[in-house]
Design a protein around this motif. Structure first.
Motif, PDB file in Angstrom:
ATOM      1  N   ASN A 438      10.671  33.510  87.107  1.00 41.51           N
ATOM      2  CA  ASN A 438      10.669  33.346  88.563  1.00 41.51           C
ATOM      3  C   ASN A 438       9.343  32.753  89.037  1.00 41.51           C
ATOM      4  OD1 ASN A 438      11.808  33.430  91.123  1.00 41.51           O
ATOM      5  ND2 ASN A 438      11.064  35.496  91.542  1.00 41.51           N
ATOM      6  N   LEU A 439       8.925  31.669  88.418  1.00 41.70           N
ATOM      7  CA  LEU A 439       7.653  31.030  88.724  1.00 41.70           C
ATOM      8  C   LEU A 439       7.872  29.588  89.166  1.00 41.70           C
ATOM      9  CD1 LEU A 439       5.560  32.170  85.606  1.00 41.70           C
ATOM     10  CD2 LEU A 439       5.374  33.077  87.934  1.00 41.70           C
ATOM     11  N   ALA A 440       6.980  29.103  90.024  1.00 41.54           N
ATOM     12  CA  ALA A 440       6.938  27.675  90.342  1.00 41.54           C
ATOM     13  C   ALA A 440       6.112  26.963  89.283  1.00 41.54           C
ATOM     14  CB  ALA A 440       6.325  27.470  91.727  1.00 41.54           C
ATOM     15  N   VAL A 441       6.220  25.640  89.241  1.00 40.47           N
ATOM     16  CA  VAL A 441       5.463  24.876  88.245  1.00 40.47           C
ATOM     17  C   VAL A 441       3.966  25.109  88.429  1.00 40.47           C
ATOM     18  CG1 VAL A 441       4.922  22.560  87.392  1.00 40.47           C
ATOM     19  CG2 VAL A 441       7.264  23.124  88.065  1.00 40.47           C
ATOM     20  N   SER A 442       3.519  25.165  89.676  1.00 41.28           N
ATOM     21  CA  SER A 442       2.092  25.371  89.952  1.00 41.28           C
ATOM     22  C   SER A 442       1.617  26.748  89.517  1.00 41.28           C
ATOM     23  CB  SER A 442       1.824  25.176  91.447  1.00 41.28           C
ATOM     24  OG  SER A 442       2.574  26.108  92.216  1.00 41.28           O
ATOM     25  N   GLU A 443       2.529  27.684  89.354  1.00 42.20           N
ATOM     26  CA  GLU A 443       2.170  29.049  88.947  1.00 42.20           C
ATOM     27  C   GLU A 443       2.308  29.267  87.447  1.00 42.20           C
ATOM     28  OE1 GLU A 443       3.760  31.365  92.970  1.00 42.20           O
ATOM     29  OE2 GLU A 443       5.149  30.971  91.316  1.00 42.20           O
ATOM     30  N   SER A 444       2.707  28.251  86.723  1.00 46.65           N
ATOM     31  CA  SER A 444       2.990  28.414  85.299  1.00 46.65           C
ATOM     32  C   SER A 444       1.727  28.725  84.509  1.00 46.65           C
ATOM     33  CB  SER A 444       3.629  27.140  84.744  1.00 46.65           C
ATOM     34  OG  SER A 444       3.715  27.213  83.332  1.00 46.65           O
ATOM     35  N   PRO A 445       1.746  29.777  83.686  1.00 49.11           N
ATOM     36  CA  PRO A 445       0.617  30.059  82.798  1.00 49.11           C
ATOM     37  C   PRO A 445       0.580  29.110  81.607  1.00 49.11           C
ATOM     38  CG  PRO A 445       2.361  31.649  82.432  1.00 49.11           C
ATOM     39  CD  PRO A 445       2.798  30.799  83.596  1.00 49.11           C
ATOM     40  N   VAL A 446       1.682  28.423  81.353  1.00 46.57           N
ATOM     41  CA  VAL A 446       1.741  27.447  80.263  1.00 46.57           C
ATOM     42  C   VAL A 446       1.211  26.118  80.787  1.00 46.57           C
ATOM     43  CG1 VAL A 446       3.205  26.278  78.583  1.00 46.57           C
ATOM     44  CG2 VAL A 446       3.752  28.603  79.308  1.00 46.57           C
ATOM     45  N   THR A 447       0.100  25.677  80.231  1.00 44.60           N
ATOM     46  CA  THR A 447      -0.513  24.429  80.683  1.00 44.60           C
ATOM     47  C   THR A 447       0.124  23.234  79.973  1.00 44.60           C
ATOM     48  OG1 THR A 447      -2.198  24.513  78.963  1.00 44.60           O
ATOM     49  CG2 THR A 447      -2.682  25.639  81.051  1.00 44.60           C
ATOM     50  N   PRO A 448      -0.011  22.037  80.546  1.00 40.48           N
ATOM     51  CA  PRO A 448       0.483  20.848  79.836  1.00 40.48           C
ATOM     52  C   PRO A 448      -0.153  20.689  78.454  1.00 40.48           C
ATOM     53  CG  PRO A 448       0.010  20.320  82.131  1.00 40.48           C
ATOM     54  CD  PRO A 448      -0.484  21.711  81.909  1.00 40.48           C
ATOM     55  N   SER A 449      -1.427  21.029  78.345  1.00 35.40           N
ATOM     56  CA  SER A 449      -2.106  20.926  77.042  1.00 35.40           C
ATOM     57  C   SER A 449      -1.485  21.860  76.016  1.00 35.40           C
ATOM     58  CB  SER A 449      -3.591  21.244  77.207  1.00 35.40           C
ATOM     59  OG  SER A 449      -4.210  20.326  78.083  1.00 35.40           O
ATOM     60  N   ALA A 450      -1.141  23.088  76.456  1.00 35.20           N
ATOM     61  CA  ALA A 450      -0.551  24.061  75.534  1.00 35.20           C
ATOM     62  C   ALA A 450       0.817  23.590  75.048  1.00 35.20           C
ATOM     63  CB  ALA A 450      -0.441  25.423  76.213  1.00 35.20           C
ATOM     64  N   LEU A 451       1.628  23.076  75.982  1.00 32.26           N
ATOM     65  CA  LEU A 451       2.950  22.603  75.581  1.00 32.26           C
ATOM     66  C   LEU A 451       2.832  21.364  74.691  1.00 32.26           C
ATOM     67  CD1 LEU A 451       5.973  22.916  75.729  1.00 32.26           C
ATOM     68  CD2 LEU A 451       5.986  21.599  77.844  1.00 32.26           C
ATOM     69  N   ALA A 452       1.880  20.483  75.012  1.00 34.64           N
ATOM     70  CA  ALA A 452       1.660  19.298  74.171  1.00 34.64           C
ATOM     71  C   ALA A 452       1.260  19.704  72.765  1.00 34.64           C
ATOM     72  CB  ALA A 452       0.591  18.415  74.804  1.00 34.64           C
ATOM     73  N   GLU A 453       0.417  20.723  72.661  1.00 33.40           N
ATOM     74  CA  GLU A 453      -0.013  21.196  71.348  1.00 33.40           C
ATOM     75  C   GLU A 453       1.155  21.781  70.560  1.00 33.40           C
ATOM     76  OE1 GLU A 453      -3.633  23.918  69.475  1.00 33.40           O
ATOM     77  OE2 GLU A 453      -3.312  23.793  71.634  1.00 33.40           O
ATOM     78  N   LEU A 454       1.997  22.522  71.249  1.00 27.84           N
ATOM     79  CA  LEU A 454       3.178  23.089  70.600  1.00 27.84           C
ATOM     80  C   LEU A 454       4.101  21.984  70.098  1.00 27.84           C
ATOM     81  CD1 LEU A 454       4.756  25.709  69.944  1.00 27.84           C
ATOM     82  CD2 LEU A 454       5.896  25.438  72.153  1.00 27.84           C
ATOM     83  N   LEU A 455       4.289  20.941  70.900  1.00 24.23           N
ATOM     84  CA  LEU A 455       5.145  19.828  70.492  1.00 24.23           C
ATOM     85  C   LEU A 455       4.537  19.059  69.315  1.00 24.23           C
ATOM     86  CD1 LEU A 455       6.320  18.499  73.986  1.00 24.23           C
ATOM     87  CD2 LEU A 455       7.651  19.785  72.328  1.00 24.23           C
ATOM     88  N   ASP A 456       3.203  18.986  69.271  1.00 23.34           N
ATOM     89  CA  ASP A 456       2.549  18.342  68.126  1.00 23.34           C
ATOM     90  C   ASP A 456       2.804  19.122  66.842  1.00 23.34           C
ATOM     91  OD1 ASP A 456       1.585  16.237  69.555  1.00 23.34           O
ATOM     92  OD2 ASP A 456      -0.412  17.095  69.888  1.00 23.34           O
ATOM     93  N   LEU A 457       2.729  20.473  66.936  1.00 21.64           N
ATOM     94  CA  LEU A 457       3.025  21.305  65.764  1.00 21.64           C
ATOM     95  C   LEU A 457       4.463  21.109  65.309  1.00 21.64           C
ATOM     96  CD1 LEU A 457       1.271  24.622  66.873  1.00 21.64           C
ATOM     97  CD2 LEU A 457       0.488  23.043  65.094  1.00 21.64           C
ATOM     98  N   LEU A 458       5.331  20.981  66.291  1.00 22.14           N
ATOM     99  CA  LEU A 458       6.743  20.760  65.975  1.00 22.14           C
ATOM    100  C   LEU A 458       6.946  19.370  65.392  1.00 22.14           C
ATOM    101  CD1 LEU A 458       9.693  21.741  66.153  1.00 22.14           C
ATOM    102  CD2 LEU A 458       9.752  20.873  68.495  1.00 22.14           C
ATOM    103  N   ASP A 459       6.276  18.387  65.958  1.00 26.83           N
ATOM    104  CA  ASP A 459       6.436  17.003  65.509  1.00 26.83           C
ATOM    105  C   ASP A 459       5.904  16.805  64.083  1.00 26.83           C
ATOM    106  OD1 ASP A 459       7.209  14.250  66.338  1.00 26.83           O
ATOM    107  OD2 ASP A 459       5.101  13.844  65.923  1.00 26.83           O
ATOM    108  N   SER A 460       4.849  17.533  63.741  1.00 24.21           N
ATOM    109  CA  SER A 460       4.289  17.434  62.391  1.00 24.21           C
ATOM    110  C   SER A 460       5.016  18.330  61.395  1.00 24.21           C
ATOM    111  CB  SER A 460       2.801  17.802  62.422  1.00 24.21           C
ATOM    112  OG  SER A 460       2.636  19.153  62.844  1.00 24.21           O
ATOM    113  N   ARG A 461       6.053  19.019  61.869  1.00 25.50           N
ATOM    114  CA  ARG A 461       6.871  19.911  61.052  1.00 25.50           C
ATOM    115  C   ARG A 461       6.071  21.093  60.497  1.00 25.50           C
ATOM    116  NH1 ARG A 461      10.908  15.876  57.587  1.00 25.50           N
ATOM    117  NH2 ARG A 461      11.743  14.782  59.422  1.00 25.50           N
ATOM    118  N   THR A 462       4.991  21.407  61.207  1.00 29.84           N
ATOM    119  CA  THR A 462       4.234  22.599  60.839  1.00 29.84           C
ATOM    120  C   THR A 462       5.036  23.853  61.150  1.00 29.84           C
ATOM    121  OG1 THR A 462       2.188  21.424  61.332  1.00 29.84           O
ATOM    122  CG2 THR A 462       2.061  23.829  61.208  1.00 29.84           C
TER     123      THR A 462
END
Length: 512
Positions: A438-462
């Motif tokens: 129940n959060l707005a985007v501006s209230e998200s504790p997940v930062t763009p950097s954190a999600l980008a890092e997670l996607l990098d781990l996924l992309d590298s098949r780590t």
């Protein structure tokens, strides 16, 4: 007996109507904002005569709904429309009131140049014809929060006319298809806002706050080209995005900067339009749709029971989720329109009519404003589709959710993952996470950097896709654990930890 199924207006929707007495609430709904602080006045849509409804023919269950809107947008300006008083939300009561705002004798209006430029820019963005000469009028009505006893508006010759607004409505079984629709714009006019009446039921008194009195408004009148709440809500959201892109209005409905009046009627296809009602002062897009859909159902039920629809003004009740009668609809004669004697005609120029040697500070050049128009939402959507190969409906979602487009673009900048994968994660996993919390985007504790890092781990098949989704699946009550968990996974992968260790980290996430 089961309620009859009736189809009206919007494609793909069916409504079950319960038999009720006219005007009573029979459908649960969520409340809208307060109706005590209203922009009052007559609808700009032509009045319909009062008719007594005839009982529908036997077996006849088809109805068509007609919806028109009047949208009042507060202009983004440092001062009011005709005075130098500051405009600021939630200032102390009656702290931003000039002598003119209080209507003291001898005070005269001085037109705000910024408000005129905002009206011209909005008209151009909405494909309107800009009148090089427009007029101001007095519209008389008597309320305590309108000290002068009249509102300065543009009844006879508004600043912009004959425009159009294109919006998209989702359709299909999975709402995955966007159908473009167009609503005509009758006119855009400049006018004053009124003050606020604050009702104190405990002490049985009404308090007046004139901070809002005289604030500049753009009234955008949409022709009755819509047929249901969903279409009206989508059109208003598109207009809201355009105003925000232009910077002519912040259009924050929570702060009363965008308010909507809906004119609604129903009729049998092929027959004359029915008597309309006006639902006033809707300040939430979601509840705008609910109010319109409820009022359509109410009118159909009333007519099915042999009743009549009154030409009246109604409000959407906060708690009951239904429309309630406020007063009979006023006619033009009730407002005693007259030319505003203290304001000359507003004259605008273009490149061909601009006088030689004219001072740019003393004239407004339509063509010059046209050149400064920013990128509009429709263009942004096209660029997203072309640049990232996303579906059109995905581009609508990115723009409709406040702050989501900026979040998406920041993730794109910081990740090596493919744009389609980023789109999927932002619109499905991330947006689903926000709704769960129940959060707005501006209230998200997940930062763009954190999600980008997670996607990098996924992309590298780590880590696997299922493991990455587990990271976002954090228990409610400690959402910031997502960032912490991503950091732990990153450290584990950097230290070349084996998959078992990473799996243990994910399994312990609920205790973070």
């Amino acid at each position: 007996m089961a309620a009859p199924m009736m189809r009206w207006g919007c494609r793909g929707r069916r409504w079950a109507f319960a038999r009720v007495d006219g005007g009573s609430c029979h459908r649960r709904g969520a409340p809208t904002g307060s109706t005590s602080n209203r922009i009052r006045g007559q609808s700009s849509v032509a009045q319909q005569p009062l008719h007594t409804a005839q009982k529908p023919r036997k077996g006849e269950h088809k109805w068509a709904a007609v919806v028109g809107l009047e949208i009042h947008a507060q202009i983004s300006s440092n001062s009011k429309l005709f005075s130098g008083s500051q405009v600021r939300f939630s200032a102390p009561p009656n702290s931003l009131v000039s002598f003119f705002d209080a209507s003291l004798p001898g005070t005269l209006p001085v037109l705000n140049r910024r408000c005129v430029e905002a009206a011209v820019m909005t008209g151009l963005a909405l494909n309107c014809h800009i009148n090089k000469k427009s007029l101001f009028d007095r519209k008389h009505y008597f309320y305590a929060d309108l000290p002068a006893g009249y509102q300065i508006t543009q009844q006879r010759l508004p600043i912009a006319v004959n425009g159009s607004l294109i919006y998209g409505v989702c359709a299909g079984k999975k709402q995955s298809q966007v159908i473009p629709k167009m609503v005509r714009i009758k006119q855009i006019q400049l006018e004053q806002d009124s003050g606020k009446s604050l009702h104190d039921d405990l002490r049985s008194q009404t308090l007046i706050d004139l901070n809002r009195a005289g604030v500049g408004l753009l009234e955008v009148v949409l022709e009755p080209d819509m047929s249901c709440g969903e279409e009206a809500a989508t059109a208003v959201r598109e207009l809201q995005l355009i105003l925000q892109a232009l910077g002519t209005s912040q259009a924050n409905m929570a702060e009363g900067q965008l308010r909507v009046d809906a004119n609604i009627s129903v009729h049998h296809p092929g027959e004359p339009l029915g008597v309309r009602t006006e639902v006033k002062n809707l300040n939430s897009i979601r509840f705008l749709a609910k109010a319109i859909d409820y009022e359509i159902q109410r009118q159909i039920n009333e007519l099915e029971n042999g009743g009549e629809i009154l030409n009246e003004t109604r409000s959407f009740h906060q708690k009951l989720g239904c429309t309630m009668s406020m007063r009979d609809k006023e006619g033009k004669q009730d407002y005693r329109f007259m030319p505003e004697p203290n304001l000359p005609p507003l004259v605008l120029y273009d490149a061909t009519s601009l006088p030689a040697g004219a001072d740019p500070q003393q004239v407004i050049n339509i063509d010059q404003i046209r050149e400064t128009l920013p990128e509009l939402p429709s263009v942004t959507r096209e660029k997203l589709v072309q640049q990232y190969g996303m579906l059109l409906e995905h581009s609508f979602t990115l723009l409709n959710e406040v702050g989501l487009l900026e979040f998406f673009q920041n993730v794109i900048k910081e990740t090596r993952a493919e744009p389609k994968k980023v789109t999927s994660w932002v619109l499905n996993t991330f947006l689903g996470y926000l709704k769960q919390q129940n959060l707005a985007v501006s209230e998200s504790p997940v930062t763009p950097s954190a999600l980008a890092e997670l996607l990098d781990l996924l992309d590298s098949r780590t880590i696997s896709s299922s493991a990455a989704k587990q990271v976002m699946d954090v228990k409610k009550g400690n959402p910031r654990a997502v960032n912490k968990l991503i950091g732990l996974v990153r450290k584990a992968t950097q230290s070349r930890a084996d998959p078992v260790m990473i799996k243990e980290i994910l399994e312990k996430k609920m205790s973070l």
